[in-house]
Write a protein that holds these residues in place. Structure first.
Motif, PDB file in Angstrom:
ATOM      1  N   LEU A 147       0.813  -1.216   0.000  1.00  0.00           N
ATOM      2  CA  LEU A 147       0.000   0.000   0.000  1.00  0.00           C
ATOM      3  C   LEU A 147       0.848   1.268   0.000  1.00  0.00           C
ATOM      4  O   LEU A 147       0.308   2.380  -0.061  1.00  0.00           O
ATOM      5  N   GLY A 148       2.177   1.110   0.094  1.00  0.00           N
ATOM      6  CA  GLY A 148       3.061   2.265   0.040  1.00  0.00           C
ATOM      7  C   GLY A 148       3.573   2.739   1.378  1.00  0.00           C
ATOM      8  O   GLY A 148       4.203   3.800   1.466  1.00  0.00           O
ATOM      9  N   PHE A 149       3.343   1.966   2.447  1.00  0.00           N
ATOM     10  CA  PHE A 149       3.840   2.319   3.769  1.00  0.00           C
ATOM     11  C   PHE A 149       5.174   1.616   4.002  1.00  0.00           C
ATOM     12  O   PHE A 149       5.276   0.409   3.812  1.00  0.00           O
ATOM     13  N   ASP A 150       6.179   2.374   4.436  1.00  0.00           N
ATOM     14  CA  ASP A 150       7.521   1.823   4.551  1.00  0.00           C
ATOM     15  C   ASP A 150       7.762   1.156   5.905  1.00  0.00           C
ATOM     16  O   ASP A 150       6.876   1.088   6.764  1.00  0.00           O
ATOM     17  N   GLY A 151       8.997   0.674   6.096  1.00  0.00           N
ATOM     18  CA  GLY A 151       9.333  -0.038   7.320  1.00  0.00           C
ATOM     19  C   GLY A 151       9.265   0.832   8.554  1.00  0.00           C
ATOM     20  O   GLY A 151       8.935   0.348   9.646  1.00  0.00           O
TER      21      GLY A 151
END
Length: 442
Positions: free
Chosen positions: A400-404
């Motif tokens: 969904l485009g959310f990073d670590g």
């Protein structure tokens, strides 16, 4: 500037734990996570405070080479805080207190093999983490809440949208099919422990909603105002009883999905979803219901919130709230503090105490607190299920485009909250408010 030593002060037979490769936070997206503040004196003070906390709480603070922060080892089974980058950790903790603690976790500078046990140990001792003789140091480690987060009509929409408009798809990854983002009420065993499982969560959310609707006396023909729509499940169940519902939200994404779900259920004629601040509510209602909304209002605006409830309540009506609460003395101690939760999760919020609710009602309304019941253990289990589901779907979160950094932030938020309820530091309560002097036989 001199860096504080990271040499261990105690040795154990524990071998160093290999560290997984760390990711570098995007400085454009996460400026305060990507940059380590520097203050040698504050870092040394933070180190001394953590050593003191570890001894008093029974916390095992492990250093990268296998040594311990404390001179004596804690008992077997003690919760573990594992420092991967002690220099960065202590500089952040010294510069930002608990905000620095959270940002250090986002930056992968510390971890724990059992995050919940470690956070619960800290939450259980929240009132004494800083000894009374050192309380004056709080002004070094705590910032004031920014003015742009205060719950004015102009700021409130931005505060709400910064959390709830992240992505409906994100919330759908870890919430149950009802899309209910508040504590469930599970069945309990004879010993009083909630029986929580993913299979029970949807029914437990319906149980919670139905108890609130019963508390408010919602039935066929009732005129209902809901403050805080969520994704529409409470409005759906009220409409299924034959009630006419006006529900208010400041989240455009929630409004769109709630309207879609309400229409698909065949209740569009009974439910009006409005993009509207609570202060602008109009009409007269037999029942007012609000679930975990007061926490986002901010103490300065609690009089306006409760006055609105009083203003729109019809004679003989009932108000049912679900609210996360904290002890009154801790609320007073933290009301002006800018927290990691406010910075990264819920801008502008403050958890009330029951005493603060009663004081506000007495001073600004004709309402009284008639009944209340707590479900703190049930919230701990609700959060556990969400946290485990979120962790299991990490790949989908990434897609969904959310990073670590976001995933660690969200994991810490869910775990931090769970620990608050497991320790008893936080509670969640269903409250019945009625107008003073009115007969409530219905």
């Amino acid at each position: 500037m001199t860096q504080p030593s990271t040499r261990p002060t105690a040795r154990t037979s524990t071998a160093p734990v290999p560290s997984a490769p760390r990711h570098h936070p995007d400085p454009q997206r996460w400026p305060d996570v990507a940059t380590v503040p520097t203050s040698a004196v504050r870092a040394l003070v933070a180190r001394a405070l953590l050593r003191s906390v570890a001894r008093r709480v029974g916390l095992r603070v492990e250093l990268p080479d296998g040594g311990l922060l404390t001179r004596t080892a804690p008992p077997d089974g003690a919760p573990v805080l594992r420092l991967r980058d002690p220099d960065a950790f202590f500089h952040r903790l010294g510069a930002g207190g608990l905000i620095g603690f959270g940002e250090s976790y986002q930056a992968e500078e510390w971890d724990s093999p059992d995050l919940i046990a470690m956070l619960t140990a800290l939450a259980s001792s929240a009132q004494t983490l800083v000894p009374p003789r050192l309380q004056w140091l709080r002004r070094w480690f705590t910032a004031r809440q920014p003015l742009e987060q205060l719950g004015t009509p102009e700021n409130a929409r931005r505060n709400i949208q910064s959390h709830y408009d992240l992505s409906n798809d994100l919330f759908a990854l870890f919430l149950d099919p009802t899309m209910t983002y508040s504590s469930a009420v599970f069945p309990s065993d004879p010993g009083g422990e909630p029986l929580a499982s993913w299979e029970l969560l949807e029914r437990a959310q319906h149980r919670k909603i139905d108890r609130l609707l019963d508390l408010a006396g919602v039935r066929r023909g009732s005129r209902v105002l809901e403050i805080g729509t969520g994704w529409g499940e409470l409005a759906l169940r009220a409409a299924a009883r034959g009630a006419e519902v006006v529900t208010l939200t400041l989240s455009e994404e929630q409004k769109q999905l709630a309207e879609q779900r309400i229409a698909e259920a065949g209740h569009a004629a009974l439910v009006d979803v409005r993009l509207c601040d609570y202060r602008s509510a109009t009409g007269s209602y037999d029942a007012v219901v609000s679930v975990e909304m007061v926490e986002a209002v901010g103490r300065r605006y609690w009089p306006a919130y409760f006055s609105t409830l009083d203003r729109v309540l019809a004679p003989g009506g009932r108000i049912a709230l679900q609210a996360i609460t904290m002890p009154h003395d801790r609320m007073l101690a933290s009301e002006h503090t800018f927290t990691w939760i406010q910075k990264y999760i819920f801008p502008g919020g403050l958890l009330p105490s029951v005493e603060a609710v009663q004081e506000t009602l007495a001073a600004h309304t004709g309402l009284q607190l008639t009944e209340r019941q707590g479900y703190g253990r049930h919230y701990a289990e609700t959060l556990r299920l969400w946290r485990e589901r979120f962790a299991a779907r990490a790949g989908e979160v990434d897609a969904l485009g959310f990073d670590g950094v976001f995933r660690r932030m969200w994991s810490l938020y869910l775990g931090y909250s769970e620990a608050g309820f497991r320790s008893g530091y936080l509670d969640v309560q269903q409250l019945l408010l009625t107008r003073t002097g009115e007969d409530q036989q219905r």
